[in-house]
Scaffold this motif. Sequence first.
Motif, PDB file in Angstrom:
ATOM      1  N   ARG A 176      13.542  85.209  25.240  1.00 20.10           N
ATOM      2  CA  ARG A 176      14.950  84.978  25.798  1.00 20.10           C
ATOM      3  C   ARG A 176      15.403  84.647  27.650  1.00 20.10           C
ATOM      4  NH1 ARG A 176      19.317  86.396  21.604  1.00 20.10           N
ATOM      5  NH2 ARG A 176      20.416  84.754  22.631  1.00 20.10           N
ATOM      6  N   TYR A 225      23.539  73.658  32.727  1.00 24.08           N
ATOM      7  CA  TYR A 225      24.626  74.059  32.529  1.00 24.08           C
ATOM      8  C   TYR A 225      24.197  75.568  32.945  1.00 24.08           C
ATOM      9  CZ  TYR A 225      26.768  76.580  29.965  1.00 24.08           C
ATOM     10  OH  TYR A 225      27.793  77.305  28.876  1.00 24.08           O
ATOM     11  N   GLN A 255      22.086  66.052  25.986  1.00 23.77           N
ATOM     12  CA  GLN A 255      21.207  67.172  26.100  1.00 23.77           C
ATOM     13  C   GLN A 255      20.366  67.659  26.942  1.00 23.77           C
ATOM     14  OE1 GLN A 255      19.271  68.135  23.166  1.00 23.77           O
ATOM     15  NE2 GLN A 255      17.560  68.350  24.072  1.00 23.77           N
ATOM     16  N   LYS A 256      20.153  66.669  28.427  1.00 23.03           N
ATOM     17  CA  LYS A 256      19.370  66.971  29.533  1.00 23.03           C
ATOM     18  C   LYS A 256      20.301  67.722  30.499  1.00 23.03           C
ATOM     19  CE  LYS A 256      17.558  62.356  30.433  1.00 23.03           C
ATOM     20  NZ  LYS A 256      17.741  61.607  31.192  1.00 23.03           N
ATOM     21  N   LEU A 264      22.259  70.466  29.454  1.00 25.48           N
ATOM     22  CA  LEU A 264      21.942  71.933  28.987  1.00 25.48           C
ATOM     23  C   LEU A 264      20.719  72.335  28.706  1.00 25.48           C
ATOM     24  CD1 LEU A 264      25.099  71.097  25.954  1.00 25.48           C
ATOM     25  CD2 LEU A 264      24.885  73.096  28.020  1.00 25.48           C
ATOM     26  N   HIS A 265      19.321  71.802  28.014  1.00 30.17           N
ATOM     27  CA  HIS A 265      17.728  72.078  27.854  1.00 30.17           C
ATOM     28  C   HIS A 265      17.264  71.123  28.740  1.00 30.17           C
ATOM     29  CE1 HIS A 265      14.529  72.065  25.367  1.00 30.17           C
ATOM     30  NE2 HIS A 265      15.040  73.405  25.383  1.00 30.17           N
ATOM     31  N   ASP A 266      17.115  69.876  28.394  1.00 25.23           N
ATOM     32  CA  ASP A 266      15.861  69.589  28.885  1.00 25.23           C
ATOM     33  C   ASP A 266      15.831  69.400  30.480  1.00 25.23           C
ATOM     34  OD1 ASP A 266      15.920  68.841  26.753  1.00 25.23           O
ATOM     35  OD2 ASP A 266      16.041  66.220  26.833  1.00 25.23           O
ATOM     36  N   ALA A 316      14.844  73.089  30.880  1.00 22.90           N
ATOM     37  CA  ALA A 316      13.065  73.706  29.911  1.00 22.90           C
ATOM     38  C   ALA A 316      12.041  72.460  31.209  1.00 22.90           C
ATOM     39  CB  ALA A 316      13.016  72.822  28.640  1.00 22.90           C
TER      40      ALA A 316
END
Length: 210
Positions: free
Chosen positions: A16, A170, A197-198, A200-202, A205
């Motif tokens: 994590r 973010y 979504q981008k 917060l994550h994509d 990643a």
Amino acid sequence: MRNEDVAQFCKDHGPRFIGFAGVDPHKGMEAVRELEHAVRELGLRGLNLQCFENKLRCNDAKMFPLYAKCIELDIPVNIHCSTNFSTATLMDYGRPIYLDEVMVHFPELRVVASPPGFPWVDELIAVAWRHANVSIGLVAMRHKYLNVPNSGYEMLLQYGNSVLQDQIIYGSAYPMMPIERSLAEIDELPLKDSVRQKWLHDNAARLLGV
């Protein structure tokens, strides 16, 4: 905190957490070797540069060997691009315009500029718009201000919801603010679902290769 301590924390807490190394650019090649050791031997996966603490602008030539090593190691670098509140160092060290020169010299360098360059938010947006490898990290700030008139952050919402949607990342900046409240403020922003979504994550990643 030592790089060894960061690496041990990440090891103890599983996948994590992804650790970034810290080195002192004033040490020259010793700093470059420390960075390589932190990545290849300790398993850290990025470099963090708080330029105002080192009293160097990010376009100072002392930084260049570190940028070249980041490209060689295929790791991103987080660069402080904002005001700072230490009266022992210059506010100017964090101006985003200096990052433009860095990217001209090192176009392959993957950079997260954070926190957003207040009071130079428009300047940071221009740098990110010019250089696709520059992301803006939304950390150490109240996210609700992106949607507050005259806050100085409104342009981030406009551009981050459109042409820079693939370059916004973010960050909660915990423990400065509870993660739940931080995420709630993001949820309240008028973002397209695909853009949220981008953010917060994509985008993170992709930057980190996870």
